[in-house]
Enzyme design. Structure first.
Site, short mmCIF file in Angstrom:
data_model
loop_
_atom_site.label_atom_id
_atom_site.label_comp_id
_atom_site.label_asym_id
_atom_site.label_seq_id
_atom_site.Cartn_x
_atom_site.Cartn_y
_atom_site.Cartn_z
N ARG A 250 0.85 -1.18 0.00
CA ARG A 250 0.00 0.00 0.00
C ARG A 250 0.89 1.24 0.00
O ARG A 250 1.94 1.26 0.65
CB ARG A 250 -0.91 0.01 1.24
CG ARG A 250 -1.93 -1.13 1.26
CD ARG A 250 -2.79 -1.07 2.51
NE ARG A 250 -3.79 -2.14 2.51
CZ ARG A 250 -3.59 -3.36 2.98
NH1 ARG A 250 -2.40 -3.67 3.52
NH2 ARG A 250 -4.53 -4.28 2.94
N LYS A 277 -2.93 -1.97 7.74
CA LYS A 277 -4.37 -1.75 7.73
C LYS A 277 -5.09 -2.81 8.56
O LYS A 277 -6.05 -2.53 9.27
CB LYS A 277 -4.88 -1.77 6.29
CG LYS A 277 -6.38 -1.52 6.16
CD LYS A 277 -6.79 -1.50 4.71
CE LYS A 277 -8.29 -1.23 4.57
NZ LYS A 277 -8.72 -1.22 3.15
N HIS A 339 -2.20 3.12 -5.40
CA HIS A 339 -2.95 1.96 -4.92
C HIS A 339 -3.33 1.04 -6.08
O HIS A 339 -3.50 -0.17 -5.90
CB HIS A 339 -4.21 2.43 -4.20
CG HIS A 339 -4.66 1.48 -3.13
ND1 HIS A 339 -5.20 0.26 -3.41
CD2 HIS A 339 -4.64 1.58 -1.78
CE1 HIS A 339 -5.51 -0.35 -2.28
NE2 HIS A 339 -5.17 0.41 -1.28
N ARG A 342 -1.50 -2.30 -6.82
CA ARG A 342 -1.88 -3.53 -6.12
C ARG A 342 -2.87 -4.34 -6.96
O ARG A 342 -2.80 -5.56 -7.02
CB ARG A 342 -2.50 -3.18 -4.76
CG ARG A 342 -1.48 -2.68 -3.75
CD ARG A 342 -2.12 -2.08 -2.52
NE ARG A 342 -2.99 -3.00 -1.79
CZ ARG A 342 -2.57 -3.95 -0.97
NH1 ARG A 342 -1.26 -4.14 -0.77
NH2 ARG A 342 -3.43 -4.72 -0.32
N HIS A 365 -4.24 -9.55 2.34
CA HIS A 365 -5.69 -9.55 2.21
C HIS A 365 -6.35 -10.69 2.96
O HIS A 365 -7.54 -10.93 2.78
CB HIS A 365 -6.09 -9.67 0.73
CG HIS A 365 -6.09 -8.36 0.03
ND1 HIS A 365 -6.20 -8.25 -1.34
CD2 HIS A 365 -5.98 -7.09 0.49
CE1 HIS A 365 -6.16 -6.97 -1.69
NE2 HIS A 365 -6.03 -6.26 -0.60
N TYR A 374 -3.55 -16.58 10.04
CA TYR A 374 -2.52 -15.78 9.39
C TYR A 374 -1.34 -15.55 10.32
O TYR A 374 -1.52 -15.31 11.50
CB TYR A 374 -3.14 -14.42 9.00
CG TYR A 374 -2.20 -13.49 8.28
CD1 TYR A 374 -2.13 -13.50 6.89
CD2 TYR A 374 -1.42 -12.59 8.97
CE1 TYR A 374 -1.29 -12.64 6.23
CE2 TYR A 374 -0.56 -11.72 8.32
CZ TYR A 374 -0.51 -11.75 6.94
OH TYR A 374 0.31 -10.90 6.28
#
Length: 411
Positions: A250, A277, A339, A342, A365, A374
């Site tokens: 990002r 994020k 952006h 991406r 993501h 994760y």
């Protein structure tokens, strides 16, 4: 002014504000038992003289001036005189009214929104928190800040958001609507509201096209890559654009990155949860081309903590518009944003057969919950191979050496 100069009663506002103190405290009658008291230190307040049930006279304070204006003091005095006429204790009724006013103040939308802000504040960076509370103070609080949140109708909120639409601040309107909706959600889940009057309004409000995700087509990508490689205005910005292309990070993650996050020997970029994020640690494998760009960049900015220090304040990152402005200079305004790289990475890698979970992990993501189990190094080996392929592929595109066809490549 001196009290001997008072010419009329009730006391005029000019008299209230300008009455001078004397050696001893004194009271000036305003009318109907209401008095204005001035102390030697200049402090001013209101008092009501009343007769108790036992026939004795007493005083009851009505509040300090100027917090309690002349009009408000007279209103409060009238209420207490009514209580007296009905045989009620003015001290008790005064306290009851004060409690009711306090409860009402705590039930305003302004109080609710600030409570919501305080509960979420820990999850935001300082700049984000400042923007959010600033938007509420600028747009919402002047209109609804002192209103009881349970009494504001959906129609009123709709009219308010549409007024923001008419000003052309659609992005800001969407953000403000979301903040206000979440504030009502807080009241609802804590048992202080039955429904959310902002629920569903978004269906009838405008949304601005997601320009932040603008990206060129596959056919236009080679020319864009060549334009970036030849960007003439700033070597630092040129390298930033190249790193954005090569890593799929990002823009804010790259722009605000400190050198301490990079291990060039290991070929890894470790981003802490506080800067992500999704608020979780993330590791980005660095291709040979990315390492070359970082090595060149370190010669230019390695003396500073940040990869991209600001021009005026080296302790702060480059402007958040720097990369998009550079793309605009190259002729891609509205066609490509930081952006948007991406999206290009995601599409290109998936079209060439790389596993969805590897691509999603690279872009951080992964879903929340069980489906998104994760850790920061998920599929790191596969992603390292994948991103090296991607960097090589981009170089071939820029050089015009890619043959179009069907691919089935797995990482």
């Amino acid at each position: 002014m001196k009290r001997s100069e008072i010419k009329r009663r009730p006391l005029a506002d000019t008299a209230l504000s300008s009455l001078e103190p004397e050696a001893a405290a004194y009271r000036e009658q305003d009318g109907q038992g209401l008095y204005f008291r001035v102390k030697p230190n200049g402090g001013k307040s209101w008092e009501l003289r009343y007769k108790k049930p036992d026939g004795k006279w007493s005083w009851i304070g009505m509040g300090a001036y100027p917090e309690v204006s002349g009009a408000l003091a007279r209103q409060k005095a009238a209420e207490l005189r009514t209580d007296l006429a009905e045989g009620k204790n003015p001290l008790a009724t005064k306290q009851a009214r004060k409690s009711a006013e306090l409860a009402a103040a705590n039930n305003t939308f302004g109080a609710l929104a600030r409570e919501w802000f305080d509960t979420r504040r820990h999850a935001w960076e300082d700049g984000t928190a400042k923007r959010i509370i600033g938007a509420l103070e600028l747009h919402v609080f002047p209109v609804f800040g002192k209103r009881l949140y349970a009494e504001i109708l959906p129609m009123e909120w709709m009219e308010f958001f549409r007024s923001m639409e008419q000003k052309g601040i659609i992005d800001q309107m969407g953000n403000v609507r979301r903040y206000c909706k979440e504030a009502y959600d807080l009241a609802r889940v804590t048992g202080r509201a039955v429904f959310n009057p902002i629920e569903g309004l978004h269906k009838f409000l405008k949304t601005k096209p997601a320009e932040n995700y603008a990206h060129v087509s596959t056919d236009e990508l080679p020319a864009l890559l060549r334009a970036i490689n030849g960007y003439p205005h700033s070597h630092i910005v040129r390298l930033g654009l190249r790193l954005m292309v090569l890593t799929g990070a990002r823009p804010s993650e790259l722009r605000e990155a400190p050198w301490s996050e990079f291990d060039l020997d290991a070929g890894l970029w470790s981003i802490p949860a506080a800067r992500m994020k999704k608020r979780r640690d993330h590791v980005v494998p660095l291709s040979r081309q990315a390492l070359e760009a970082l090595t060149e960049l370190r010669k230019l900015t390695g003396a500073y903590p940040l990869l991209f220090p600001g021009r005026n304040d080296r302790t702060k990152p480059l402007s958040n518009m720097a990369f998009n402005m550079a793309l605009g200079r190259l002729g891609y305004r509205g066609r490509q944003t930081g952006h948007g790289f991406r999206h290009i990475a995601s599409t290109t890698l998936r079209e060439h057969g790389f596993a969805k979970e590897h691509v999603e992990a690279q872009l951080s993501h992964a879903e929340d919950g069980v489906a998104g189990v994760y850790n920061k190094a998920t599929y790191l080996e596969q992603r390292t191979t994948m991103m090296q392929w991607y960097a090589d592929h981009l170089d071939k595109l820029a050089a015009g050496n890619v043959v179009k066809g069907q691919f089935s490549k797995k990482a």
